[in-house]
Write a protein that holds these residues in place. Structure first.
Motif, PDB file in Angstrom:
ATOM      1  N   LEU A 182      40.307  32.934  41.468  1.00  0.00           N
ATOM      2  CA  LEU A 182      38.783  33.671  41.602  1.00  0.00           C
ATOM      3  C   LEU A 182      38.643  35.209  41.357  1.00  0.00           C
ATOM      4  O   LEU A 182      37.603  35.465  41.255  1.00  0.00           O
ATOM      5  N   ALA A 183      39.301  35.479  43.051  1.00  0.00           N
ATOM      6  CA  ALA A 183      39.483  36.325  43.044  1.00  0.00           C
ATOM      7  C   ALA A 183      40.564  37.359  43.392  1.00  0.00           C
ATOM      8  O   ALA A 183      41.980  36.536  43.104  1.00  0.00           O
ATOM      9  N   ALA A 184      40.925  38.632  43.144  1.00  0.00           N
ATOM     10  CA  ALA A 184      41.825  39.336  44.041  1.00  0.00           C
ATOM     11  C   ALA A 184      41.925  40.049  45.032  1.00  0.00           C
ATOM     12  O   ALA A 184      40.495  40.796  45.615  1.00  0.00           O
ATOM     13  N   LEU A 185      42.721  39.951  46.170  1.00  0.00           N
ATOM     14  CA  LEU A 185      42.416  40.932  47.428  1.00  0.00           C
ATOM     15  C   LEU A 185      43.641  42.192  46.875  1.00  0.00           C
ATOM     16  O   LEU A 185      44.876  42.580  46.175  1.00  0.00           O
ATOM     17  N   SER A 186      43.260  43.579  47.347  1.00  0.00           N
ATOM     18  CA  SER A 186      44.311  44.815  47.082  1.00  0.00           C
ATOM     19  C   SER A 186      43.886  45.344  48.381  1.00  0.00           C
ATOM     20  O   SER A 186      43.676  44.911  49.240  1.00  0.00           O
ATOM     21  N   TYR A 187      45.725  45.696  48.877  1.00  0.00           N
ATOM     22  CA  TYR A 187      45.903  46.250  50.030  1.00  0.00           C
ATOM     23  C   TYR A 187      46.770  47.989  49.533  1.00  0.00           C
ATOM     24  O   TYR A 187      47.277  47.845  48.835  1.00  0.00           O
ATOM     25  N   LYS A 196      38.568  42.488  48.953  1.00  0.00           N
ATOM     26  CA  LYS A 196      38.616  41.403  47.828  1.00  0.00           C
ATOM     27  C   LYS A 196      37.309  41.658  46.699  1.00  0.00           C
ATOM     28  O   LYS A 196      36.107  42.214  47.084  1.00  0.00           O
ATOM     29  N   PHE A 197      37.864  41.481  45.436  1.00  0.00           N
ATOM     30  CA  PHE A 197      37.371  41.499  44.806  1.00  0.00           C
ATOM     31  C   PHE A 197      37.368  40.631  43.724  1.00  0.00           C
ATOM     32  O   PHE A 197      38.042  39.872  43.447  1.00  0.00           O
ATOM     33  N   PRO A 198      35.875  40.025  43.046  1.00  0.00           N
ATOM     34  CA  PRO A 198      36.075  38.670  42.207  1.00  0.00           C
ATOM     35  C   PRO A 198      37.120  39.262  41.106  1.00  0.00           C
ATOM     36  O   PRO A 198      36.281  40.212  40.303  1.00  0.00           O
ATOM     37  N   LEU A 199      36.797  37.860  39.662  1.00  0.00           N
ATOM     38  CA  LEU A 199      38.092  38.267  38.453  1.00  0.00           C
ATOM     39  C   LEU A 199      36.413  37.855  37.790  1.00  0.00           C
ATOM     40  O   LEU A 199      36.483  36.695  37.673  1.00  0.00           O
ATOM     41  N   SER A 200      36.310  39.046  36.960  1.00  0.00           N
ATOM     42  CA  SER A 200      35.439  38.677  35.863  1.00  0.00           C
ATOM     43  C   SER A 200      36.728  38.366  34.987  1.00  0.00           C
ATOM     44  O   SER A 200      36.433  38.857  33.684  1.00  0.00           O
ATOM     45  N   LEU A 201      37.322  37.113  34.603  1.00  0.00           N
ATOM     46  CA  LEU A 201      37.863  36.861  33.716  1.00  0.00           C
ATOM     47  C   LEU A 201      37.572  35.531  32.676  1.00  0.00           C
ATOM     48  O   LEU A 201      36.855  34.478  33.715  1.00  0.00           O
ATOM     49  N   SER A 241      34.888  46.565  39.090  1.00  0.00           N
ATOM     50  CA  SER A 241      34.226  47.116  38.218  1.00  0.00           C
ATOM     51  C   SER A 241      33.967  46.157  37.774  1.00  0.00           C
ATOM     52  O   SER A 241      34.860  44.581  37.167  1.00  0.00           O
ATOM     53  N   ALA A 242      32.574  45.352  36.832  1.00  0.00           N
ATOM     54  CA  ALA A 242      32.808  44.562  35.966  1.00  0.00           C
ATOM     55  C   ALA A 242      33.114  44.491  35.106  1.00  0.00           C
ATOM     56  O   ALA A 242      33.402  43.594  34.181  1.00  0.00           O
ATOM     57  N   ASN A 243      33.443  45.456  34.262  1.00  0.00           N
ATOM     58  CA  ASN A 243      34.150  46.206  33.149  1.00  0.00           C
ATOM     59  C   ASN A 243      35.792  46.529  32.957  1.00  0.00           C
ATOM     60  O   ASN A 243      35.925  47.167  32.887  1.00  0.00           O
ATOM     61  N   GLY A 244      36.484  45.694  34.746  1.00  0.00           N
ATOM     62  CA  GLY A 244      37.457  46.337  34.972  1.00  0.00           C
ATOM     63  C   GLY A 244      38.554  45.988  33.820  1.00  0.00           C
ATOM     64  O   GLY A 244      38.853  45.736  33.737  1.00  0.00           O
ATOM     65  N   TRP A 245      38.451  44.218  33.371  1.00  0.00           N
ATOM     66  CA  TRP A 245      39.098  44.070  33.242  1.00  0.00           C
ATOM     67  C   TRP A 245      38.552  43.344  31.627  1.00  0.00           C
ATOM     68  O   TRP A 245      37.402  43.419  31.235  1.00  0.00           O
ATOM     69  N   ALA A 246      39.569  44.108  30.719  1.00  0.00           N
ATOM     70  CA  ALA A 246      39.672  44.216  29.196  1.00  0.00           C
ATOM     71  C   ALA A 246      40.834  43.882  28.536  1.00  0.00           C
ATOM     72  O   ALA A 246      41.918  43.535  28.946  1.00  0.00           O
ATOM     73  N   PRO A 247      40.204  42.775  27.518  1.00  0.00           N
ATOM     74  CA  PRO A 247      41.444  42.046  26.673  1.00  0.00           C
ATOM     75  C   PRO A 247      41.823  42.670  25.549  1.00  0.00           C
ATOM     76  O   PRO A 247      41.413  44.398  25.254  1.00  0.00           O
ATOM     77  N   LEU A 248      43.526  43.022  25.225  1.00  0.00           N
ATOM     78  CA  LEU A 248      44.001  43.144  24.701  1.00  0.00           C
ATOM     79  C   LEU A 248      44.223  42.814  23.091  1.00  0.00           C
ATOM     80  O   LEU A 248      45.613  42.219  23.331  1.00  0.00           O
TER      81      LEU A 248
END
Length: 406
Positions: A182-187, A196-201, A241-248
């Motif tokens: 459900l989420a990702a952490l970045s360091y 912490k960022f939610p995953l929009s997948l 970003s809300a539009n960060g994840w995009a399908p290839l």
């Protein structure tokens, strides 16, 4: 001074001159120029030759100029409980196993999970007493270390759920991403804190990998009774970003994802080349067994797929798979129901390793062909896995070197 003593000193000087190697008379920059022509593997071996080589080859700035050694680091859940923790690594160039001691880490239960150039990342117990009743809920931390130097750096602590369910991705310059359902952490070094960022997948990300400045992952967008895989990507700077994840996806790709069962992503041998590995379905019927393991390669510049490799049938049969007749299809379907032919896939950067319950004490290895060639890669067996009797192994690529200090 007596004539006898003078004669003795002169004789001693002559003996010392005869025992002095010519290389010991060279200035230090000339010695480094000579030793700089060695590989890192040769340089480390030369440190035991003499004191001169030991002093010259213990200089980190000099060693950091040598290309790292590419190794397979083997993971095992019981390794963390060993009294003298260590990491078993395989050198594909020498076809030999080695052991890297981790006893310099002053932490409980170190568990290696991934690596970036010269750095190894491990989960460790942040609590001083992991045997306590609260052990299941205490904090975990990631440690970045260079086992060749024996130095480490402790990252900010996290909850134990991240270590149990998160996939750790490490990039250059100390960047780390931990991905869960459900989420990702970045360091990143500097702020010394996790973001912490939610995953929009559409579903749980499968097999996330970090290539350059982007994360790639597979998602199942199908139905409960049939999987349908899609490839997604997101730039690191756009994780929040809300539009960060995009399908290839491309129309010309057709059913490239439908032929796979439980695919997995790994980086290819060159930047901009992504590998997708999974079981090749013997048919499109529901729960059809796999005929072999297929490796497809995506060129992210041209966005074109090609077949990079296919496991030989006699090798795949060792994993409990491989079908070529209706009777074998029925037998394989029964085996599949018991989960006995599941193949674990790990590696990257042009080398992929496979393990399974039915293959004990060895791994199957695939090496990617050079750019421009299409021979299907090189398949071989890796025998003599040290320390473990189980048949299912996991691992990751580790470029051991002196280029980075935690």
């Amino acid at each position: 001074m007596s004539s006898c003593q003078a004669g003795s000193d002169e004789a001693s000087d002559e003996v010392d001159a005869e025992m002095t190697s010519p290389i010991q008379l060279l200035p230090q920059d000339a010695i480094h120029n000579v030793l700089g022509r060695l590989t890192l593997r040769q340089a480390l071996a030369c440190r035991s030759v003499c004191r001169l080589f030991l002093d010259a080859l213990s200089c980190h700035p000099f060693l950091s100029s040598l290309p790292p050694i590419r190794l397979l680091a083997l993971r095992h859940p019981r390794a963390a409980a060993a009294p003298h923790p260590s990491l078993h690594v395989f050198d594909p160039s020498l076809r030999r196993w080695f052991r890297l001691p981790l006893s310099f880490l002053p932490f409980q239960s170190p568990s290696p999970v991934t690596a970036s150039p010269s750095l190894l990342y491990l989960w460790v117990d942040a609590a001083p007493s992991p045997s306590s009743t609260a052990a299941k809920n205490h904090s975990k931390s990631l440690v970045a270390c260079n086992p060749l130097i024996g130095s480490y750096r402790l990252l900010p602590p996290l909850g134990s759920a991240w270590s149990r369910h998160g996939t750790v991705l490490a990039g250059p310059d100390g960047a780390v991403v931990v991905v869960t359902e459900l989420a990702a952490l970045s360091y990143a070094p500097g702020p010394d804190r996790w973001l912490k960022f939610p995953l929009s997948l559409p579903s749980k990300p499968r097999s996330p990998i970090l290539m350059g400045d982007a994360v790639f992952a597979l998602c199942d967008v199908g139905h409960p009774w049939r999987s349908q895989w899609k490839l997604f990507s997101c730039r690191l700077r756009e994780l929040g970003s809300a539009n960060g994840w995009a399908p290839l996806e491309r129309h010309e790709w057709g059913d490239v994802f439908d032929i796979f069962k439980r695919p997995r992503l790994l980086p290819g041998a060159h930047s901009g080349r992504l590998l997708m590995i999974g079981g090749l379905r013997s048919s499109f019927i529901l729960d059809a067994p796999c005929s072999t393991v297929l490796i497809l390669r995506l060129d992210l510049t041209t966005m074109e797929w090609d077949e990079a490799g296919r496991m030989p049938l006699e090798m795949y049969r060792c994993f409990g798979g491989g079908v070529s007749s209706p009777l074998e299809v029925a037998a394989a379907a029964a085996t599949l129901a018991g989960g006995n032919n599941k193949v674990k896939v790990f590696g990257g950067d042009g080398k992929v390793w496979f393990s399974g319950k039915k293959v004990r004490g060895k791994l199957a290895m695939w090496e990617e062909e050079e750019l421009g060639k299409s021979g299907g890669g090189l398949w071989s067996w890796v025998d003599g896995i040290p320390g473990y009797s189980e048949g299912v192994y996991r691992g990751f690529v580790f470029d051991a070197g002196f280029t980075t200090v935690p």
